[in-house]
Enzyme design. Structure first.
Site, mmCIF file in Angstrom:
data_model
loop_
_atom_site.group_PDB
_atom_site.id
_atom_site.type_symbol
_atom_site.label_atom_id
_atom_site.label_comp_id
_atom_site.label_asym_id
_atom_site.label_seq_id
_atom_site.Cartn_x
_atom_site.Cartn_y
_atom_site.Cartn_z
ATOM 1 C CG PHE A 19 -1.837 1.282 1.128
ATOM 2 C CD1 PHE A 19 -3.005 1.261 0.379
ATOM 3 C CD2 PHE A 19 -1.462 2.466 1.735
ATOM 4 C CE1 PHE A 19 -3.790 2.398 0.250
ATOM 5 C CE2 PHE A 19 -2.239 3.622 1.608
ATOM 6 C CZ PHE A 19 -3.405 3.573 0.876
ATOM 7 C CG ASP A 26 5.631 4.201 1.729
ATOM 8 O OD1 ASP A 26 5.581 4.983 2.712
ATOM 9 O OD2 ASP A 26 4.665 4.007 0.961
ATOM 10 C CE LYS A 34 -1.110 7.235 6.604
ATOM 11 N NZ LYS A 34 -0.805 6.097 5.777
HETATM 12 C C1 LIG Z 1 -0.953 6.156 4.260
HETATM 13 C C2 LIG Z 1 0.158 5.656 3.432
HETATM 14 C C3 LIG Z 1 0.500 6.266 2.200
HETATM 15 C C4 LIG Z 1 -0.327 7.354 1.585
HETATM 16 O O1 LIG Z 1 -0.410 8.506 2.347
HETATM 17 P P1 LIG Z 1 -1.565 9.570 2.030
HETATM 18 O O2 LIG Z 1 -1.194 10.744 2.886
HETATM 19 O O3 LIG Z 1 -2.855 8.932 2.435
HETATM 20 O O4 LIG Z 1 -1.518 9.857 0.583
HETATM 21 C C5 LIG Z 1 1.608 5.786 1.524
HETATM 22 N N1 LIG Z 1 2.333 4.769 2.013
HETATM 23 C C6 LIG Z 1 2.039 4.156 3.176
HETATM 24 C C7 LIG Z 1 2.893 3.038 3.651
HETATM 25 C C8 LIG Z 1 0.930 4.562 3.921
HETATM 26 O O5 LIG Z 1 0.614 3.929 5.043
#
Ligand SMILES: *Cc1c(COP(=O)(O)O)cnc(C)c1O
Length: 426
Positions: free
Chosen positions: A146, A233, A274
């Site tokens: 994700f 990520d 985040k």
């Molecule tokens: C939440 C998330 C995203 C996307 O972030 P948004 O601010 O919702 O676009 C990307 N990678 C990971 C691992 C995430 O948990």
């Protein structure tokens, strides 16, 4: 209806249903206030927040230091665009680069944008530094990843709900199994056009899958061997969530006390979002060292809001809170306690199969069919009992409270969770 009229929960839900696109399926609770580890609904009922806005609110709701930084900056200068310099961005870039031990930072707003940014940097690096022929670069990703919701990102998702009928898809991605070094080695050895390997240190949305010990370090070593960028990520796992500053963090120059003794996995490109803002404001970033980041020049990439003064002030305050309040250490300690308490319950539980996670990013797997609604029903009962959590894929419930929680609060939460699970044993 005046904006300031106080709605009932049902009125608020009805409004969203009628006037909002139906792109989420929320738990039926309408929140109107938050403080620390708690949120309150419009009827005044108090809950422990065990989602933390998908780990954006690591520092707790409405942290006074972050709110003060945000409001002070909002009253001074909010947005200049990058057409001009502002007096906050450089300070923030220096602060965050040193904090995470990289040469440079590229500021964006959301996680998905930061992932897109990392992919663009990686491709440009592939053509201009590594020397891959134009349009031939491939980026390796993992199954069940994700990384966000943009067209390119869903192009390499294998979640059919996220993908179906959004094609045609962006090319240039190769999917391999997560936590499978052989699969990574095979693809790197058989294909000389690989530019990068994009990976979540723990797969959060997929259901908090923690890879085998040493996976990330060995994956990084394979990337080094093949001159491929290791792209982490850490939008969800970063900023102390997993009991360390970063889930990949192993470089002991950094502030993270829990680094030593663990393998060093320094990403070539680090993606944050985040909790980089403590949930106060959309702030994301990509960090890399000069030989990589310097492939980006004026006009190659940008964002009207990216790097605005409020974002810079908020992110600096949010990172200060993580350091000042020792949130990585707290997440580490409370995470150990949480899993050990739940494991004690699970030994005799017919309803929960296991608990897994790191720090305060955890999940329980419910003993029922993938497509049963048991996990949802448990979350509804948890809500009644004063704790908010949400199922992730299938029969898995993620537990990710703010990291400012105390030990007493955590034990209170464990008793709510166990009491609720016992209601489902019959
Ligand atoms: C939440 C998330 C995203 C996307 O972030 P948004 O601010 O919702 O676009 C990307 N990678 C990971 C691992 C995430 O948990």
């Amino acid at each position: 209806m005046a904006v300031l009229d106080q709605l009932t929960s049902q009125q608020a839900i009805d409004l969203e249903n009628k006037y909002g696109a139906h792109n989420y399926h929320p738990l039926p609770v309408v929140l109107s206030r938050g403080e620390g580890v708690y949120v309150w609904d419009v009827e005044g009922k108090k809950y422990y927040d065990f989602l933390s806005a998908y780990s954006a609110v690591n520092q707790g709701h409405c942290h006074p230091k972050i709110v003060d930084a945000m409001t002070a900056q909002a009253k001074t200068l909010s947005l200049t665009s990058r057409a001009f310099y502002n007096d906050m961005l450089g300070k923030y870039e220096k602060y965050a680069s040193e904090y995470f031990n990289f040469d440079k930072l590229l500021p964006m707003n959301t996680g998905a944008e930061a992932v897109e940014t990392a992919l663009k940097i990686c491709r440009k690096w592939a053509y201009e530094v590594k020397g891959i022929a134009e349009n031939e670069a491939q980026i390796v990703v993992c199954e069940n990843n994700f990384h966000g919701r943009t067209t390119t990102i869903i192009s390499f998702s294998n979640d059919s709900v996220a993908r179906k009928n959004f094609g045609p898809y962006t090319a240039g991605f190769i999917k391999i199994e997560y936590d499978n070094l052989k699969a990574l080695e095979d693809v790197l050895e058989s294909n000389t056009n690989i530019a990068g390997f994009l990976v979540e240190p723990i797969q959060g949305e997929a259901g908090v899958y923690v890879p085998s010990e040493g996976y990330l370090a060995k994956a990084k070593a394979l990337c080094v061997k093949h001159n491929v960028l290791f792209i982490a990520d850490e939008v969800q796992t970063g900023i102390a969530r997993t009991g360390r500053l970063l889930a990949t963090c192993g470089n002991c120059d950094c502030i993270d006390k829990n680094c030593s003794g663990t393998p060093e996995v320094k990403a070539d490109i680090l993606i944050l979002g985040k909790a980089l803002s403590g949930g106060a404001y959309p702030v994301s970033a990509v960090l890399a060292n000069d030989p990589i980041m310097n492939v980006i020049g004026p006009g190659n990439h940008g964002s009207t809001f990216g790097g605005n003064p409020i974002a810079a002030a908020v992110a600096m305050a949010a990172l200060e809170v993580v350091r000042d309040e020792d949130l990585a250490e707290n997440a580490f300690q409370l995470g150990e306690l949480f899993r050990s308490e739940l494991n004690t319950y699970i030994e005799t539980s017919p309803i929960v199969n296991l608990v897994r996670g790191k720090g305060l990013l955890n999940a329980i797997v419910i003993n029922d069919d993938e497509d049963s609604d048991t996990a949802w029903n448990i979350c509804m009962a948890l809500k009644e009992n004063g704790l908010l959590a949400k199922p992730t894929h299938g029969n898995i419930i993620r537990f990710a409270p703010p990291l400012v929680m105390t030990k007493a609060q955590l034990l209170d939460c464990v008793s709510i969770i166990v009491k609720t699970l016992k209601q489902f044993e019959a």
